[in-house]
Design a protein around this motif. Structure first.
Motif, PDB file in Angstrom:
ATOM      1  N   THR A  16     -14.137  -6.341   4.618  1.00  0.00           N
ATOM      2  CA  THR A  16     -14.442  -5.421   3.549  1.00  0.00           C
ATOM      3  C   THR A  16     -14.189  -5.850   2.442  1.00  0.00           C
ATOM      4  OG1 THR A  16     -13.619  -3.437   5.083  1.00  0.00           O
ATOM      5  CG2 THR A  16     -13.661  -3.060   2.595  1.00  0.00           C
ATOM      6  N   ASP A  17     -15.206  -6.063   1.482  1.00  0.00           N
ATOM      7  CA  ASP A  17     -14.900  -6.992   0.161  1.00  0.00           C
ATOM      8  C   ASP A  17     -14.310  -5.905  -0.925  1.00  0.00           C
ATOM      9  OD1 ASP A  17     -16.878  -5.378  -1.181  1.00  0.00           O
ATOM     10  OD2 ASP A  17     -18.355  -6.920  -0.976  1.00  0.00           O
ATOM     11  N   ILE A  18     -13.836  -6.343  -2.043  1.00  0.00           N
ATOM     12  CA  ILE A  18     -12.883  -6.005  -3.157  1.00  0.00           C
ATOM     13  C   ILE A  18     -13.891  -4.733  -3.661  1.00  0.00           C
ATOM     14  CG2 ILE A  18     -11.520  -7.421  -3.544  1.00  0.00           C
ATOM     15  CD1 ILE A  18     -13.155  -8.151  -6.002  1.00  0.00           C
ATOM     16  N   ILE A  73      -5.691  -9.397   7.104  1.00  0.00           N
ATOM     17  CA  ILE A  73      -6.344  -9.055   8.465  1.00  0.00           C
ATOM     18  C   ILE A  73      -5.356  -8.030   9.187  1.00  0.00           C
ATOM     19  CG2 ILE A  73      -7.103  -9.920  10.777  1.00  0.00           C
ATOM     20  CD1 ILE A  73      -7.252 -12.852   9.283  1.00  0.00           C
ATOM     21  N   SER A  74      -5.997  -6.971   9.736  1.00  0.00           N
ATOM     22  CA  SER A  74      -5.250  -5.938  10.461  1.00  0.00           C
ATOM     23  C   SER A  74      -6.162  -5.507  11.665  1.00  0.00           C
ATOM     24  CB  SER A  74      -4.720  -4.948   9.858  1.00  0.00           C
ATOM     25  OG  SER A  74      -5.562  -4.140   9.562  1.00  0.00           O
ATOM     26  N   ILE A  75      -5.668  -4.657  12.491  1.00  0.00           N
ATOM     27  CA  ILE A  75      -6.606  -4.145  13.527  1.00  0.00           C
ATOM     28  C   ILE A  75      -7.221  -2.853  13.174  1.00  0.00           C
ATOM     29  CG2 ILE A  75      -5.143  -4.927  15.420  1.00  0.00           C
ATOM     30  CD1 ILE A  75      -3.968  -2.113  15.788  1.00  0.00           C
ATOM     31  N   ASP A  76      -7.202  -2.305  11.834  1.00  0.00           N
ATOM     32  CA  ASP A  76      -7.515  -1.320  11.136  1.00  0.00           C
ATOM     33  C   ASP A  76      -9.153  -1.349  11.346  1.00  0.00           C
ATOM     34  OD1 ASP A  76      -5.268   0.502  10.543  1.00  0.00           O
ATOM     35  OD2 ASP A  76      -4.665  -1.558   9.510  1.00  0.00           O
ATOM     36  N   THR A  77      -9.879  -0.205  11.238  1.00  0.00           N
ATOM     37  CA  THR A  77     -11.303  -0.087  11.217  1.00  0.00           C
ATOM     38  C   THR A  77     -11.706  -0.482   9.720  1.00  0.00           C
ATOM     39  OG1 THR A  77     -11.476   2.011  10.449  1.00  0.00           O
ATOM     40  CG2 THR A  77     -11.480   1.783  12.684  1.00  0.00           C
ATOM     41  N   PRO A  78     -12.779  -1.100   9.670  1.00  0.00           N
ATOM     42  CA  PRO A  78     -13.422  -1.560   8.064  1.00  0.00           C
ATOM     43  C   PRO A  78     -13.189  -0.323   7.287  1.00  0.00           C
ATOM     44  CG  PRO A  78     -14.908  -2.267   9.780  1.00  0.00           C
ATOM     45  CD  PRO A  78     -14.202  -1.436  10.626  1.00  0.00           C
ATOM     46  N   PHE A  79     -13.478   0.670   7.767  1.00  0.00           N
ATOM     47  CA  PHE A  79     -13.488   1.895   6.629  1.00  0.00           C
ATOM     48  C   PHE A  79     -12.111   2.140   6.320  1.00  0.00           C
ATOM     49  CE2 PHE A  79     -16.614   2.405  10.183  1.00  0.00           C
ATOM     50  CZ  PHE A  79     -17.733   1.893   9.568  1.00  0.00           C
ATOM     51  N   THR A  80     -11.206   2.315   7.160  1.00  0.00           N
ATOM     52  CA  THR A  80      -9.753   2.425   6.885  1.00  0.00           C
ATOM     53  C   THR A  80      -9.105   1.206   5.862  1.00  0.00           C
ATOM     54  OG1 THR A  80      -9.268   3.338   9.056  1.00  0.00           O
ATOM     55  CG2 THR A  80      -7.179   2.471   7.609  1.00  0.00           C
ATOM     56  N   LEU A  81      -9.577  -0.043   6.066  1.00  0.00           N
ATOM     57  CA  LEU A  81      -9.287  -0.877   5.223  1.00  0.00           C
ATOM     58  C   LEU A  81      -9.861  -0.965   3.862  1.00  0.00           C
ATOM     59  CD1 LEU A  81      -9.396  -4.082   7.713  1.00  0.00           C
ATOM     60  CD2 LEU A  81      -7.461  -3.161   6.694  1.00  0.00           C
ATOM     61  N   SER A  82     -11.217  -0.323   3.840  1.00  0.00           N
ATOM     62  CA  SER A  82     -11.816  -0.089   2.631  1.00  0.00           C
ATOM     63  C   SER A  82     -10.910   0.972   1.641  1.00  0.00           C
ATOM     64  CB  SER A  82     -13.221   0.565   2.854  1.00  0.00           C
ATOM     65  OG  SER A  82     -13.948   0.698   1.674  1.00  0.00           O
ATOM     66  N   GLU A  83     -10.592   2.244   2.362  1.00  0.00           N
ATOM     67  CA  GLU A  83      -9.791   2.984   1.827  1.00  0.00           C
ATOM     68  C   GLU A  83      -8.724   2.296   1.211  1.00  0.00           C
ATOM     69  OE1 GLU A  83      -8.858   6.610  -0.025  1.00  0.00           O
ATOM     70  OE2 GLU A  83     -10.878   5.994   0.815  1.00  0.00           O
ATOM     71  N   PHE A  84      -7.981   1.499   2.151  1.00  0.00           N
ATOM     72  CA  PHE A  84      -6.319   1.023   2.084  1.00  0.00           C
ATOM     73  C   PHE A  84      -6.750   0.268   0.732  1.00  0.00           C
ATOM     74  CE2 PHE A  84      -3.620  -2.562   3.123  1.00  0.00           C
ATOM     75  CZ  PHE A  84      -2.461  -1.946   2.680  1.00  0.00           C
ATOM     76  N   ALA A  85      -7.860  -0.643   0.540  1.00  0.00           N
ATOM     77  CA  ALA A  85      -7.934  -1.614  -0.527  1.00  0.00           C
ATOM     78  C   ALA A  85      -8.205  -0.896  -1.860  1.00  0.00           C
ATOM     79  CB  ALA A  85      -9.152  -2.409  -0.364  1.00  0.00           C
ATOM     80  N   GLU A  86      -9.073   0.187  -1.651  1.00  0.00           N
ATOM     81  CA  GLU A  86      -9.369   1.103  -2.821  1.00  0.00           C
ATOM     82  C   GLU A  86      -7.943   1.587  -3.471  1.00  0.00           C
ATOM     83  OE1 GLU A  86     -11.707   4.892  -4.445  1.00  0.00           O
ATOM     84  OE2 GLU A  86     -12.588   3.827  -2.417  1.00  0.00           O
ATOM     85  N   LYS A  87      -7.342   2.372  -2.649  1.00  0.00           N
ATOM     86  CA  LYS A  87      -6.183   2.931  -2.865  1.00  0.00           C
ATOM     87  C   LYS A  87      -5.088   2.064  -3.454  1.00  0.00           C
ATOM     88  CE  LYS A  87      -2.264   6.122  -1.475  1.00  0.00           C
ATOM     89  NZ  LYS A  87      -1.783   6.905  -0.612  1.00  0.00           N
ATOM     90  N   ASN A  88      -4.863   0.801  -3.067  1.00  0.00           N
ATOM     91  CA  ASN A  88      -4.031  -0.237  -3.820  1.00  0.00           C
ATOM     92  C   ASN A  88      -4.508  -1.265  -4.776  1.00  0.00           C
ATOM     93  OD1 ASN A  88      -1.254   0.488  -2.062  1.00  0.00           O
ATOM     94  ND2 ASN A  88      -2.863   0.513  -0.536  1.00  0.00           N
ATOM     95  N   ASP A  89      -5.664  -0.822  -5.062  1.00  0.00           N
ATOM     96  CA  ASP A  89      -6.330  -1.953  -6.002  1.00  0.00           C
ATOM     97  C   ASP A  89      -6.269  -3.183  -5.707  1.00  0.00           C
ATOM     98  OD1 ASP A  89      -7.871  -2.164  -8.293  1.00  0.00           O
ATOM     99  OD2 ASP A  89      -6.189  -2.455  -9.553  1.00  0.00           O
ATOM    100  N   LEU A  90      -6.600  -3.661  -4.311  1.00  0.00           N
ATOM    101  CA  LEU A  90      -6.603  -4.783  -3.677  1.00  0.00           C
ATOM    102  C   LEU A  90      -7.513  -5.804  -4.518  1.00  0.00           C
ATOM    103  CD1 LEU A  90      -5.418  -4.392  -0.070  1.00  0.00           C
ATOM    104  CD2 LEU A  90      -4.012  -4.733  -2.263  1.00  0.00           C
TER     105      LEU A  90
END
Length: 168
Positions: A16-18, A73-90
């Motif tokens: 999942t990119d930025i 890198i984590s075991i989370d789905t790409p969709f979860t990681l996308s939301e995580f990145a967005e919420k935390n402005d990664l």
């Protein structure tokens, strides 16, 4: 477990990119972005994991300065990681290891048996140089401990300094 001097296990997984786009990522095809910092974390949206990924975010200029590319890198789905990145402005990409192939290849799996959670990534950081060699490794058996970010940056800087010079 993978150690300094080993060739990093090659892998292909969803990234999942930025911008929230999901595409396939293969480590060996991205070694020209080395040094590569692979920052494994147990799970998105948990306390220490969020703190760790936000600390990498806040120190990204330091990694950019030494030419390093950071991936969480984590075991989370790409969709979860996308939301995580967005919420935390990664400001770096996240790799999804839902099949646990990467954590198995690196030998860094752990369980939270008392919670019924099995085979997640230990908190770990590996620096991989342009030749695919692991030049730095840090692995914690305590999921509450964060890496020494200055040490990771120094290792990435050292890996960049050792990079072969392109004489083209």
């Amino acid at each position: 477990m993978v150690s300094v001097g080993d060739t990093a296990p090659d892998f292909t997984a969803p990234k999942t990119d930025i911008d929230g786009d999901i595409e396939e990522f293969t480590l060996s095809e991205n070694l020209d972005d080395a040094p590569i910092v692979l920052a494994f974390f147990p799970a998105a949206f948990t306390g220490v994991c969020t703190t760790e990924m936000c600390t990498f975010r806040d120190q990204m200029a330091n990694f950019d300065d030494v030419g390093a590319t950071v991936y969480g890198i984590s075991i989370d789905t790409p969709f979860t990681l996308s939301e995580f990145a967005e919420k935390n402005d990664l400001n770096f990409d996240l790799i999804s290891d839902t099949n646990r192939n990467i954590i198995d290849a690196f030998g860094i799996d752990m369980d939270f048996a008392d919670l019924g959670v099995y085979n997640v990534a230990k908190r770990a950081v590996f620096v991989v140089n342009a030749d695919g060699e692991v030049t730095y490794e840090w692995v914690s058996d305590d999921p509450g401990v964060e890496p020494d970010y200055d040490e990771v940056e120094a290792a990435a800087s050292e890996a960049e300094a050792e990079a072969p010079v392109d004489s083209a």
